[in-house]
Motif scaffolding. Structure first.
Motif, PDB file in Angstrom:
ATOM      1  N   THR A   1       0.798  -1.226   0.000  1.00 56.78           N
ATOM      2  CA  THR A   1       0.000   0.000   0.000  1.00 56.78           C
ATOM      3  C   THR A   1       0.833   1.280   0.000  1.00 56.78           C
ATOM      4  O   THR A   1       0.315   2.351  -0.286  1.00 56.78           O
ATOM      5  CB  THR A   1      -0.917   0.046   1.230  1.00 56.78           C
ATOM      6  OG1 THR A   1      -0.105   0.146   2.418  1.00 56.78           O
ATOM      7  CG2 THR A   1      -1.781  -1.208   1.318  1.00 56.78           C
ATOM      8  N   LYS A   2       2.108   1.189   0.386  1.00 57.99           N
ATOM      9  CA  LYS A   2       2.976   2.353   0.579  1.00 57.99           C
ATOM     10  C   LYS A   2       2.373   3.319   1.587  1.00 57.99           C
ATOM     11  O   LYS A   2       2.535   4.536   1.483  1.00 57.99           O
ATOM     12  CB  LYS A   2       3.253   3.060  -0.757  1.00 57.99           C
ATOM     13  CG  LYS A   2       4.008   2.201  -1.751  1.00 57.99           C
ATOM     14  CD  LYS A   2       4.386   2.987  -2.998  1.00 57.99           C
ATOM     15  CE  LYS A   2       5.214   2.118  -3.950  1.00 57.99           C
ATOM     16  NZ  LYS A   2       5.618   2.860  -5.160  1.00 57.99           N
ATOM     17  N   SER A   3       1.692   2.756   2.584  1.00 54.65           N
ATOM     18  CA  SER A   3       0.974   3.580   3.553  1.00 54.65           C
ATOM     19  C   SER A   3       1.170   3.059   4.975  1.00 54.65           C
ATOM     20  O   SER A   3       0.581   2.041   5.353  1.00 54.65           O
ATOM     21  CB  SER A   3      -0.525   3.587   3.217  1.00 54.65           C
ATOM     22  OG  SER A   3      -1.279   4.137   4.283  1.00 54.65           O
ATOM     23  N   PRO A   4       1.979   3.744   5.805  1.00 52.25           N
ATOM     24  CA  PRO A   4       2.069   3.381   7.217  1.00 52.25           C
ATOM     25  C   PRO A   4       0.720   3.457   7.925  1.00 52.25           C
ATOM     26  O   PRO A   4       0.467   2.703   8.875  1.00 52.25           O
ATOM     27  CB  PRO A   4       3.043   4.414   7.786  1.00 52.25           C
ATOM     28  CG  PRO A   4       3.892   4.802   6.626  1.00 52.25           C
ATOM     29  CD  PRO A   4       2.950   4.798   5.446  1.00 52.25           C
ATOM     30  N   LEU A   5      -0.151   4.339   7.467  1.00 49.85           N
ATOM     31  CA  LEU A   5      -1.482   4.452   8.066  1.00 49.85           C
ATOM     32  C   LEU A   5      -2.283   3.169   7.859  1.00 49.85           C
ATOM     33  O   LEU A   5      -2.929   2.664   8.785  1.00 49.85           O
ATOM     34  CB  LEU A   5      -2.219   5.649   7.468  1.00 49.85           C
ATOM     35  CG  LEU A   5      -3.653   5.894   7.942  1.00 49.85           C
ATOM     36  CD1 LEU A   5      -3.691   6.164   9.447  1.00 49.85           C
ATOM     37  CD2 LEU A   5      -4.281   7.052   7.181  1.00 49.85           C
ATOM     38  N   LYS A   6      -2.245   2.607   6.656  1.00 51.67           N
ATOM     39  CA  LYS A   6      -2.976   1.372   6.389  1.00 51.67           C
ATOM     40  C   LYS A   6      -2.314   0.162   7.042  1.00 51.67           C
ATOM     41  O   LYS A   6      -2.985  -0.822   7.368  1.00 51.67           O
ATOM     42  CB  LYS A   6      -3.098   1.165   4.876  1.00 51.67           C
ATOM     43  CG  LYS A   6      -4.007   2.183   4.201  1.00 51.67           C
ATOM     44  CD  LYS A   6      -4.068   1.974   2.700  1.00 51.67           C
ATOM     45  CE  LYS A   6      -4.982   3.010   2.050  1.00 51.67           C
ATOM     46  NZ  LYS A   6      -5.003   2.873   0.561  1.00 51.67           N
ATOM     47  N   ALA A   7      -0.993   0.242   7.240  1.00 55.35           N
ATOM     48  CA  ALA A   7      -0.275  -0.878   7.852  1.00 55.35           C
ATOM     49  C   ALA A   7      -0.371  -0.877   9.373  1.00 55.35           C
ATOM     50  O   ALA A   7       0.028  -1.850  10.013  1.00 55.35           O
ATOM     51  CB  ALA A   7       1.192  -0.839   7.432  1.00 55.35           C
ATOM     52  N   LYS A   8      -0.919   0.178   9.959  1.00 59.57           N
ATOM     53  CA  LYS A   8      -0.890   0.315  11.418  1.00 59.57           C
ATOM     54  C   LYS A   8      -1.645  -0.798  12.139  1.00 59.57           C
ATOM     55  O   LYS A   8      -1.401  -1.036  13.326  1.00 59.57           O
ATOM     56  CB  LYS A   8      -1.454   1.672  11.845  1.00 59.57           C
ATOM     57  CG  LYS A   8      -2.970   1.786  11.771  1.00 59.57           C
ATOM     58  CD  LYS A   8      -3.466   3.066  12.427  1.00 59.57           C
ATOM     59  CE  LYS A   8      -4.984   3.112  12.467  1.00 59.57           C
ATOM     60  NZ  LYS A   8      -5.489   4.284  13.190  1.00 59.57           N
ATOM     61  N   ILE A   9      -2.555  -1.506  11.480  1.00 61.22           N
ATOM     62  CA  ILE A   9      -3.289  -2.577  12.143  1.00 61.22           C
ATOM     63  C   ILE A   9      -2.359  -3.710  12.553  1.00 61.22           C
ATOM     64  O   ILE A   9      -2.726  -4.542  13.388  1.00 61.22           O
ATOM     65  CB  ILE A   9      -4.429  -3.123  11.266  1.00 61.22           C
ATOM     66  CG1 ILE A   9      -3.893  -3.675   9.939  1.00 61.22           C
ATOM     67  CG2 ILE A   9      -5.478  -2.051  11.021  1.00 61.22           C
ATOM     68  CD1 ILE A   9      -4.947  -4.382   9.112  1.00 61.22           C
ATOM     69  N   TYR A  10      -1.145  -3.747  11.987  1.00 57.07           N
ATOM     70  CA  TYR A  10      -0.168  -4.766  12.357  1.00 57.07           C
ATOM     71  C   TYR A  10       1.007  -4.172  13.122  1.00 57.07           C
ATOM     72  O   TYR A  10       2.077  -4.774  13.191  1.00 57.07           O
ATOM     73  CB  TYR A  10       0.347  -5.473  11.102  1.00 57.07           C
ATOM     74  CG  TYR A  10      -0.751  -6.140  10.304  1.00 57.07           C
ATOM     75  CD1 TYR A  10      -1.517  -7.162  10.864  1.00 57.07           C
ATOM     76  CD2 TYR A  10      -1.044  -5.723   9.008  1.00 57.07           C
ATOM     77  CE1 TYR A  10      -2.538  -7.763  10.142  1.00 57.07           C
ATOM     78  CE2 TYR A  10      -2.056  -6.330   8.273  1.00 57.07           C
ATOM     79  CZ  TYR A  10      -2.802  -7.345   8.854  1.00 57.07           C
ATOM     80  OH  TYR A  10      -3.815  -7.948   8.147  1.00 57.07           O
ATOM     81  N   ALA A  11       0.812  -2.988  13.708  1.00 52.30           N
ATOM     82  CA  ALA A  11       1.913  -2.296  14.379  1.00 52.30           C
ATOM     83  C   ALA A  11       1.967  -2.546  15.873  1.00 52.30           C
ATOM     84  O   ALA A  11       2.778  -1.934  16.562  1.00 52.30           O
ATOM     85  CB  ALA A  11       1.825  -0.785  14.120  1.00 52.30           C
TER      86      ALA A  11
END
Length: 242
Positions: free
Chosen positions: A62-72
């Protein structure tokens, strides 16, 4: 007792408070320590950095830390050169240190609470690390988000812009530093965020951004509550990767 909180920002981890050690995968100052990993061996734990595999896969897609945050939630683990100490990071702002025992299995013991049993048990094989039910993949440096998505040269309105490691930025009027947001736990936003600033000043300006093909599109970001809530405004400018 655990006491360290990590603030993850472009290669610097700031230690400050505490988080319980029991973490789920799906939800990431006493002193200040900089961790630089210029080159990581293909195997082994010494001087290495590991990121939650599902976070990394989502970021690359996604190139998006915002979208990846669910796995952070349990997002990153780094080991010192001797691989006898590990720092675990949750949500890019909390974390703790662990003593490492690497024998038939990899065991992490809480540095601040003396217990006979490890808090995390797992294994490492090449570029894959497993602790409990969470799988991590090796990355080249703490600044893996910047290295994967941002570092490079761009053109915008006839100017050449260079985004470098260690927050360095050149070719942009009024700004010579940048900070990509990775911690969205306490900020409600509908777009990824980046701060631009000046080395000689503490003042920064926040922009929304998104990757669109070979371009990065930047938007005015309208704060409704500073640092807590905001939304994207109109498109302001674009950078095209060279």
């Amino acid at each position: 007792m655990k006491k360290n909180v990590f603030v993850f920002a472009l290669g610097t981890i700031i230690f400050s408070c505490s988080k319980p050690s029991s973490q789920s995968e799906t939800s990431t100052p006493d002193s200040i320590t900089s961790v630089a990993v210029a080159e990581v061996p293909s195997s082994g734990l010494g001087n290495s950095v590991w990121v939650n595999a599902r976070y990394l896969e989502t970021l690359e897609k996604t190139k998006s830390p915002l979208k990846a945050k669910i796995y952070a939630d349990t997002v990153m683990v780094s080991f010192n050169a001797a691989a006898d100490t590990a720092n675990m990071v949750w949500n890019f702002h909390e974390g703790s240190a662990f003593k490492v025992k690497n024998g038939d299995k990899l065991e992490l013991f809480n540095t601040y609470e003396v217990k006979p049993t490890p808090e995390y048990v797992g294994s490492q094989d090449g570029s894959t690390l497993k602790l409990g039910t969470t799988t991590f993949k090796k990355v080249d440096a703490i600044e893996f988000v910047e290295n994967k998505l941002w570092v490079g040269k761009y053109t915008s309105k006839g100017k050449t812009i260079e985004v470098g490691p260690n927050n360095q930025l050149s070719g942009v009027d009024d700004f010579d530093t940048y900070q990509v947001w990775v911690d969205y736990v306490t900020t409600e936003t509908n777009i990824d965020l980046i701060n631009f600033g000046k080395k000689v000043s503490d003042q920064t300006k926040t922009y929304g951004y998104k990757f669109e093909g070979n371009d990065i599109v930047f938007y005015d970001f309208i704060w409704q509550e500073d640092g807590v809530m905001g939304k994207a405004g109109k498109e302001l400018f674009r950078w095209t990767r060279l």
